[in-house]
Design a protein around this motif. Structure first.
Motif, PDB file in Angstrom:
ATOM      1  N   PRO A  79      -7.155  -2.008  10.093  1.00  0.00           N
ATOM      2  CA  PRO A  79      -5.663  -1.524   9.884  1.00  0.00           C
ATOM      3  C   PRO A  79      -5.498  -0.536  11.083  1.00  0.00           C
ATOM      4  O   PRO A  79      -6.250   0.354  11.351  1.00  0.00           O
ATOM      5  CB  PRO A  79      -5.636  -0.997   8.721  1.00  0.00           C
ATOM      6  CG  PRO A  79      -6.807  -1.462   7.690  1.00  0.00           C
ATOM      7  CD  PRO A  79      -7.863  -1.976   8.659  1.00  0.00           C
ATOM      8  N   LYS A  80      -4.350  -0.910  11.502  1.00  0.00           N
ATOM      9  CA  LYS A  80      -4.040   0.111  12.865  1.00  0.00           C
ATOM     10  C   LYS A  80      -3.801   1.387  12.442  1.00  0.00           C
ATOM     11  O   LYS A  80      -4.310   2.330  13.009  1.00  0.00           O
ATOM     12  CB  LYS A  80      -2.940  -0.469  13.595  1.00  0.00           C
ATOM     13  CG  LYS A  80      -3.018  -1.793  14.149  1.00  0.00           C
ATOM     14  CD  LYS A  80      -4.069  -1.610  15.090  1.00  0.00           C
ATOM     15  CE  LYS A  80      -4.121  -3.128  15.778  1.00  0.00           C
ATOM     16  NZ  LYS A  80      -5.527  -3.604  16.107  1.00  0.00           N
ATOM     17  N   ASN A  81      -2.947   1.624  11.281  1.00  0.00           N
ATOM     18  CA  ASN A  81      -2.806   3.087  10.891  1.00  0.00           C
ATOM     19  C   ASN A  81      -3.514   3.181   9.713  1.00  0.00           C
ATOM     20  O   ASN A  81      -3.750   2.354   8.759  1.00  0.00           O
ATOM     21  CB  ASN A  81      -1.348   3.066  10.659  1.00  0.00           C
ATOM     22  CG  ASN A  81      -0.529   2.887  11.805  1.00  0.00           C
ATOM     23  OD1 ASN A  81      -0.921   3.300  13.084  1.00  0.00           O
ATOM     24  ND2 ASN A  81       0.514   1.996  11.771  1.00  0.00           N
ATOM     25  N   ILE A  82      -3.677   4.643   9.544  1.00  0.00           N
ATOM     26  CA  ILE A  82      -4.441   5.394   8.448  1.00  0.00           C
ATOM     27  C   ILE A  82      -3.416   5.164   7.050  1.00  0.00           C
ATOM     28  O   ILE A  82      -2.116   5.393   7.365  1.00  0.00           O
ATOM     29  CB  ILE A  82      -4.783   6.737   8.417  1.00  0.00           C
ATOM     30  CG1 ILE A  82      -5.911   6.878   9.524  1.00  0.00           C
ATOM     31  CG2 ILE A  82      -5.043   7.335   6.991  1.00  0.00           C
ATOM     32  CD1 ILE A  82      -6.046   8.231   9.895  1.00  0.00           C
ATOM     33  N   ASN A  83      -3.852   4.460   6.016  1.00  0.00           N
ATOM     34  CA  ASN A  83      -2.725   4.209   4.966  1.00  0.00           C
ATOM     35  C   ASN A  83      -3.316   4.325   3.485  1.00  0.00           C
ATOM     36  O   ASN A  83      -4.824   4.261   3.556  1.00  0.00           O
ATOM     37  CB  ASN A  83      -2.136   2.994   5.080  1.00  0.00           C
ATOM     38  CG  ASN A  83      -3.138   1.658   4.910  1.00  0.00           C
ATOM     39  OD1 ASN A  83      -3.296   1.198   3.885  1.00  0.00           O
ATOM     40  ND2 ASN A  83      -3.603   1.165   6.011  1.00  0.00           N
ATOM     41  N   ARG A  84      -2.849   4.306   2.410  1.00  0.00           N
ATOM     42  CA  ARG A  84      -3.532   4.555   1.152  1.00  0.00           C
ATOM     43  C   ARG A  84      -3.514   3.007   0.506  1.00  0.00           C
ATOM     44  O   ARG A  84      -3.959   2.918  -0.766  1.00  0.00           O
ATOM     45  CB  ARG A  84      -2.709   5.402   0.080  1.00  0.00           C
ATOM     46  CG  ARG A  84      -2.960   6.890   0.830  1.00  0.00           C
ATOM     47  CD  ARG A  84      -2.555   7.757  -0.130  1.00  0.00           C
ATOM     48  NE  ARG A  84      -2.677   9.156   0.477  1.00  0.00           N
ATOM     49  CZ  ARG A  84      -3.785   9.876   0.876  1.00  0.00           C
ATOM     50  NH1 ARG A  84      -5.024   9.410   0.306  1.00  0.00           N
ATOM     51  NH2 ARG A  84      -3.909  11.160   1.145  1.00  0.00           N
ATOM     52  N   ARG A  91     -10.848   3.460   2.479  1.00  0.00           N
ATOM     53  CA  ARG A  91     -10.079   4.506   2.089  1.00  0.00           C
ATOM     54  C   ARG A  91     -10.868   5.774   1.416  1.00  0.00           C
ATOM     55  O   ARG A  91     -10.835   5.624   0.325  1.00  0.00           O
ATOM     56  CB  ARG A  91      -8.862   4.424   1.547  1.00  0.00           C
ATOM     57  CG  ARG A  91      -7.959   3.325   2.114  1.00  0.00           C
ATOM     58  CD  ARG A  91      -6.796   2.766   1.391  1.00  0.00           C
ATOM     59  NE  ARG A  91      -7.177   2.605   0.035  1.00  0.00           N
ATOM     60  CZ  ARG A  91      -7.401   1.393  -0.735  1.00  0.00           C
ATOM     61  NH1 ARG A  91      -7.727   0.460   0.037  1.00  0.00           N
ATOM     62  NH2 ARG A  91      -7.651   1.278  -1.981  1.00  0.00           N
ATOM     63  N   MET A 110     -10.468   9.049   6.230  1.00  0.00           N
ATOM     64  CA  MET A 110      -8.775   9.095   6.330  1.00  0.00           C
ATOM     65  C   MET A 110      -8.602  10.467   7.262  1.00  0.00           C
ATOM     66  O   MET A 110      -7.314  11.031   7.501  1.00  0.00           O
ATOM     67  CB  MET A 110      -8.299   9.162   5.494  1.00  0.00           C
ATOM     68  CG  MET A 110      -8.286   7.674   4.513  1.00  0.00           C
ATOM     69  SD  MET A 110      -7.466   7.651   3.019  1.00  0.00           S
ATOM     70  CE  MET A 110      -5.624   7.482   3.244  1.00  0.00           C
ATOM     71  N   ASN A 131      -8.639  11.357  10.425  1.00  0.00           N
ATOM     72  CA  ASN A 131      -8.098  10.969  11.457  1.00  0.00           C
ATOM     73  C   ASN A 131      -8.513   9.644  12.269  1.00  0.00           C
ATOM     74  O   ASN A 131      -9.139   8.899  11.335  1.00  0.00           O
ATOM     75  CB  ASN A 131      -8.468  12.012  12.854  1.00  0.00           C
ATOM     76  CG  ASN A 131      -9.860  12.059  13.219  1.00  0.00           C
ATOM     77  OD1 ASN A 131     -10.600  10.978  13.306  1.00  0.00           O
ATOM     78  ND2 ASN A 131     -10.526  13.153  13.278  1.00  0.00           N
ATOM     79  N   SER A 132      -7.727   9.068  13.240  1.00  0.00           N
ATOM     80  CA  SER A 132      -7.955   7.809  13.727  1.00  0.00           C
ATOM     81  C   SER A 132      -9.194   7.519  14.041  1.00  0.00           C
ATOM     82  O   SER A 132      -9.705   6.356  14.078  1.00  0.00           O
ATOM     83  CB  SER A 132      -6.930   7.513  14.764  1.00  0.00           C
ATOM     84  OG  SER A 132      -7.257   8.257  15.858  1.00  0.00           O
ATOM     85  N   TRP A 170     -11.326   6.677  10.963  1.00  0.00           N
ATOM     86  CA  TRP A 170     -10.676   5.499  10.384  1.00  0.00           C
ATOM     87  C   TRP A 170     -11.355   4.498  11.148  1.00  0.00           C
ATOM     88  O   TRP A 170     -11.583   3.382  10.254  1.00  0.00           O
ATOM     89  CB  TRP A 170      -9.098   5.730  10.408  1.00  0.00           C
ATOM     90  CG  TRP A 170      -8.458   4.443   9.999  1.00  0.00           C
ATOM     91  CD1 TRP A 170      -7.739   3.518  10.717  1.00  0.00           C
ATOM     92  CD2 TRP A 170      -8.355   4.286   8.413  1.00  0.00           C
ATOM     93  NE1 TRP A 170      -7.130   2.740   9.782  1.00  0.00           N
ATOM     94  CE2 TRP A 170      -7.356   2.993   8.528  1.00  0.00           C
ATOM     95  CE3 TRP A 170      -8.641   4.843   7.396  1.00  0.00           C
ATOM     96  CZ2 TRP A 170      -6.892   2.507   7.060  1.00  0.00           C
ATOM     97  CZ3 TRP A 170      -8.185   4.306   6.153  1.00  0.00           C
ATOM     98  CH2 TRP A 170      -7.240   3.226   6.086  1.00  0.00           C
ATOM     99  N   GLU A 171     -11.502   4.253  12.301  1.00  0.00           N
ATOM    100  CA  GLU A 171     -11.828   3.443  12.997  1.00  0.00           C
ATOM    101  C   GLU A 171     -13.177   3.072  13.108  1.00  0.00           C
ATOM    102  O   GLU A 171     -13.844   1.889  12.836  1.00  0.00           O
ATOM    103  CB  GLU A 171     -11.364   3.358  14.500  1.00  0.00           C
ATOM    104  CG  GLU A 171      -9.925   3.434  14.832  1.00  0.00           C
ATOM    105  CD  GLU A 171      -9.531   3.600  16.007  1.00  0.00           C
ATOM    106  OE1 GLU A 171     -10.402   3.836  17.125  1.00  0.00           O
ATOM    107  OE2 GLU A 171      -8.184   3.698  16.653  1.00  0.00           O
TER     108      GLU A 171
END
Length: 129
Positions: free
Chosen positions: A31-36, A41, A46, A48-49, A52-53
């Motif tokens: 997923p490109k963006n951090i989301n819930r 998760r 979560m 930062n990017s 996350w990556e």
């Protein structure tokens, strides 16, 4: 009896196939963006990017490998230890395999969190190696 064996085989292969599919997606197309809603998760992933990556790549790698191993092991066990046996034996082997699969699935969480702690500080900044 063959119908039940086939049903059990399909059920036993669902977790490994799901792990391999989502492992591939997390590793190659996270997923490109951090989301819930979708993704790996946790509080640490979560931050930062970068975290996350990293978490998706690491967890995806684990899921692809664990999924592939469990797929092969489950297929072999159902073929050699459960095929042609009575319904109870097929069910017992299916239950054992799904239990092992679920343990490996959940084990990826502490392994990924450990890797995050090793590579990032509590603020989500990359540690010097």
């Amino acid at each position: 009896m063959n119908g039940f064996w086939f049903f059990m085989l399909v059920m036993v292969l669902l977790v490994p196939l799901t792990m391999m599919l989502f492992g591939y997606l997390f590793y190659f197309k996270p997923p490109k963006n951090i989301n819930r809603i979708y993704g790996y998760r946790t509080k640490r992933s979560m931050k930062n990017s970068m975290t996350w990556e990293f978490a998706h790549e690491y967890c995806g790698w684990l899921w692809m490998r664990f999924g592939a191993v469990m797929f092969a092991l489950s297929l072999a066990c159902m073929n050699h230890l459960a095929r042609g046996k009575d319904i109870d034996t097929m069910g017992i082997w299916g239950g054992i395999l799904v239990t092992i699969q679920c343990i490996l699935l959940v084990l990826t969480i502490p392994l990924t969190e450990k890797a995050l702690r090793k590579n990032f500080d509590e603020y989500g900044m990359k540690k010097e190696q």
